[in-house]
Design a protein around this motif. Structure first.
Motif, mmCIF file in Angstrom:
data_model
loop_
_atom_site.group_PDB
_atom_site.id
_atom_site.type_symbol
_atom_site.label_atom_id
_atom_site.label_comp_id
_atom_site.label_asym_id
_atom_site.label_seq_id
_atom_site.Cartn_x
_atom_site.Cartn_y
_atom_site.Cartn_z
ATOM 1 N N TYR A 122 0.818 -1.216 0.000
ATOM 2 C CA TYR A 122 0.000 0.000 0.000
ATOM 3 C C TYR A 122 0.853 1.267 0.000
ATOM 4 C CZ TYR A 122 -4.547 -2.206 0.700
ATOM 5 O OH TYR A 122 -5.711 -2.916 0.515
ATOM 6 N N LEU A 123 2.100 1.170 0.447
ATOM 7 C CA LEU A 123 2.946 2.353 0.498
ATOM 8 C C LEU A 123 3.141 2.926 -0.903
ATOM 9 C CD1 LEU A 123 5.705 1.209 3.037
ATOM 10 C CD2 LEU A 123 3.761 2.736 3.447
ATOM 11 N N GLY A 124 3.023 4.218 -0.996
ATOM 12 C CA GLY A 124 3.186 4.867 -2.291
ATOM 13 C C GLY A 124 1.879 5.326 -2.898
ATOM 14 N N HIS A 125 0.761 4.637 -2.562
ATOM 15 C CA HIS A 125 -0.523 5.123 -3.072
ATOM 16 C C HIS A 125 -1.550 5.334 -1.961
ATOM 17 C CE1 HIS A 125 -2.543 1.150 -2.911
ATOM 18 N NE2 HIS A 125 -1.395 0.653 -3.324
ATOM 19 N N VAL A 126 -1.092 5.277 -0.689
ATOM 20 C CA VAL A 126 -1.938 5.609 0.459
ATOM 21 C C VAL A 126 -1.112 6.431 1.434
ATOM 22 C CG1 VAL A 126 -3.138 4.685 2.479
ATOM 23 C CG2 VAL A 126 -3.425 3.578 0.272
ATOM 24 N N GLU A 127 -1.670 7.563 1.894
ATOM 25 C CA GLU A 127 -0.972 8.398 2.871
ATOM 26 C C GLU A 127 -1.176 7.822 4.267
ATOM 27 O OE1 GLU A 127 -0.851 13.063 4.394
ATOM 28 O OE2 GLU A 127 -1.963 12.501 2.575
ATOM 29 N N VAL A 128 -0.098 7.542 4.967
ATOM 30 C CA VAL A 128 -0.166 6.890 6.275
ATOM 31 C C VAL A 128 0.048 7.913 7.385
ATOM 32 C CG1 VAL A 128 0.847 5.129 7.776
ATOM 33 C CG2 VAL A 128 0.705 4.732 5.297
ATOM 34 N N PRO A 129 -0.905 8.062 8.327
ATOM 35 C CA PRO A 129 -0.713 8.934 9.494
ATOM 36 C C PRO A 129 0.133 8.216 10.547
ATOM 37 C CG PRO A 129 -2.933 8.009 9.508
ATOM 38 C CD PRO A 129 -2.260 7.492 8.276
ATOM 39 N N TRP A 130 1.432 8.407 10.482
ATOM 40 C CA TRP A 130 2.365 7.604 11.275
ATOM 41 C C TRP A 130 2.177 7.789 12.778
ATOM 42 C CZ3 TRP A 130 4.777 3.804 8.874
ATOM 43 C CH2 TRP A 130 4.983 3.902 7.509
ATOM 44 N N GLY A 131 1.828 8.983 13.223
ATOM 45 C CA GLY A 131 1.654 9.226 14.659
ATOM 46 C C GLY A 131 0.532 8.385 15.246
ATOM 47 N N ALA A 132 -0.639 8.459 14.600
ATOM 48 C CA ALA A 132 -1.790 7.680 15.064
ATOM 49 C C ALA A 132 -1.506 6.187 14.955
ATOM 50 C CB ALA A 132 -3.025 8.039 14.245
ATOM 51 N N LEU A 133 -0.801 5.800 13.907
ATOM 52 C CA LEU A 133 -0.462 4.393 13.711
ATOM 53 C C LEU A 133 0.430 3.889 14.849
ATOM 54 C CD1 LEU A 133 -0.417 1.820 11.988
ATOM 55 C CD2 LEU A 133 1.477 2.805 10.685
ATOM 56 N N GLY A 134 1.382 4.706 15.266
ATOM 57 C CA GLY A 134 2.280 4.308 16.345
ATOM 58 C C GLY A 134 1.561 4.123 17.672
ATOM 59 N N VAL A 135 0.663 5.065 18.002
ATOM 60 C CA VAL A 135 -0.082 4.974 19.265
ATOM 61 C C VAL A 135 -0.990 3.752 19.257
ATOM 62 C CG1 VAL A 135 -1.808 6.106 20.716
ATOM 63 C CG2 VAL A 135 0.000 7.467 19.647
ATOM 64 N N PHE A 136 -1.731 3.558 18.165
ATOM 65 C CA PHE A 136 -2.660 2.431 18.055
ATOM 66 C C PHE A 136 -1.899 1.105 18.186
ATOM 67 C CE2 PHE A 136 -5.736 -0.457 16.357
ATOM 68 C CZ PHE A 136 -6.972 0.138 16.521
ATOM 69 N N THR A 137 -0.747 1.029 17.527
ATOM 70 C CA THR A 137 0.032 -0.205 17.553
ATOM 71 C C THR A 137 0.546 -0.507 18.960
ATOM 72 O OG1 THR A 137 0.716 0.147 15.262
ATOM 73 C CG2 THR A 137 2.019 -1.409 16.563
ATOM 74 N N ALA A 138 1.042 0.518 19.658
ATOM 75 C CA ALA A 138 1.575 0.319 21.006
ATOM 76 C C ALA A 138 0.499 -0.220 21.957
ATOM 77 C CB ALA A 138 2.136 1.634 21.549
ATOM 78 N N ILE A 139 -0.719 0.322 21.851
ATOM 79 C CA ILE A 139 -1.810 -0.142 22.707
ATOM 80 C C ILE A 139 -2.200 -1.575 22.339
ATOM 81 C CG2 ILE A 139 -4.221 0.251 23.358
ATOM 82 C CD1 ILE A 139 -3.704 3.247 22.840
#
Length: 276
Positions: free
Chosen positions: A191-208
């Protein structure tokens, strides 16, 4: 809503730790309907979250001797090819169409999880190995589904490892987490390259979610798997029907969509959708 969404990340991790699957089935609806991200963003983020979380869970199961690396790598290598192809193919589909496919997967998985939850352990099929072509086709199918609609495929991988590869159930759950991790992370790369990823929210969600899977892995020794699977199947039915209702316009227009109407369906699905 953000507090609720990030709190539900722990529930996603718990399901992976307790059942060896079900993580992305919960993750994508949480990201779309609670945190308000777009369908394609949510599917990509869901793959990253489930990939990292499953890797942590696999490490925990490995310490208990429940991961068969050879089986995991052989199954994952084939599945990853399907995953990458499915992720690239997803660029041709609207976000609404992907969510409809996702809802269908939820309902099918609910049926199998309910059936497995009710099945008595004594009547479970004994492990055996299927012919190699059958295993290859199963791995490609799981991989393609992972890339296309963003599901880790645990509800398919666990029975495949038991029925086709011949692993005992406990080893199938632990091994499935490693397969899910490899499969999901390759899907995310697609998906990288054709979807913009919100890295901050992704990091928090993943940690939880990681905290959730560690708790779920520990709790799996004290909770009845049959009860969990039956309850979880009910949740999947509710969420699957909810997604179908939210995307009913796209569902009604299947077969008569045009590029313009597909674009409209995408914009109507996620963050801007305020209707029922």
């Amino acid at each position: 809503m953000e507090l609720l969404g990030f709190s539900l990340a722990a529930l996603m991790g718990l399901s992976l730790g307790l059942l060896g699957g079900g993580g992305s089935i919960l993750t994508v609806p949480i990201l779309v309907y609670v945190l308000g991200f777009g369908a394609k963003e949510s599917i990509a983020m869901g793959l990253a979250v489930v990939g990292v979380t499953s890797l942590v869970g696999a490490a925990s199961h490995w310490r208990k001797g429940n991961v068969r690396f050879r089986a995991a790598l052989l199954f994952a290598l084939v599945a990853m090819a399907g995953t990458y192809g499915g992720a690239r193919l997803s660029a041709l589909l609207s976000g609404a169409t992907q969510l409809l496919l996702f809802a269908a997967v939820m309902l099918v998985s609910a049926f199998f999880m309910f059936r497995n939850g009710r099945r008595d352990a004594a009547s479970a099929p004994s492990p055996h190995k299927a012919p190699v072509p059958v295993m290859v086709l199963a791995a490609l199918g799981v991989g393609g589904l992972t890339g296309l609609v963003g599901v880790g495929g645990g509800f398919l991988i666990v029975p495949a490892l038991v029925l086709l590869v011949g692993l005992p159930m406990k080893q199938a759950v632990g091994t499935s987490l490693l397969v899910i991790a490899l499969n999901s992370l390759v899907g995310f790369a697609g998906y990288l390259g054709h979807v913009e990823v919100p890295w901050g929210a992704l990091g928090v969600f993943t940690a939880i979610a990681v905290a959730g899977i560690l708790t779920g892995t520990w709790a799996s020794h004290f909770v009845s798997q049959a009860t969990l699977k039956t309850a979880f199947s009910g949740l999947l039915v509710v969420m699957g029907v909810f997604i179908l209702v939210k995307n009913r316009e796209a569902l009604m227009s299947v077969g008569e969509v045009t590029p313009t109407s597909v674009g409209a369906a995408v914009t109507g699905t996620p963050r801007s959708s305020g209707g029922p």
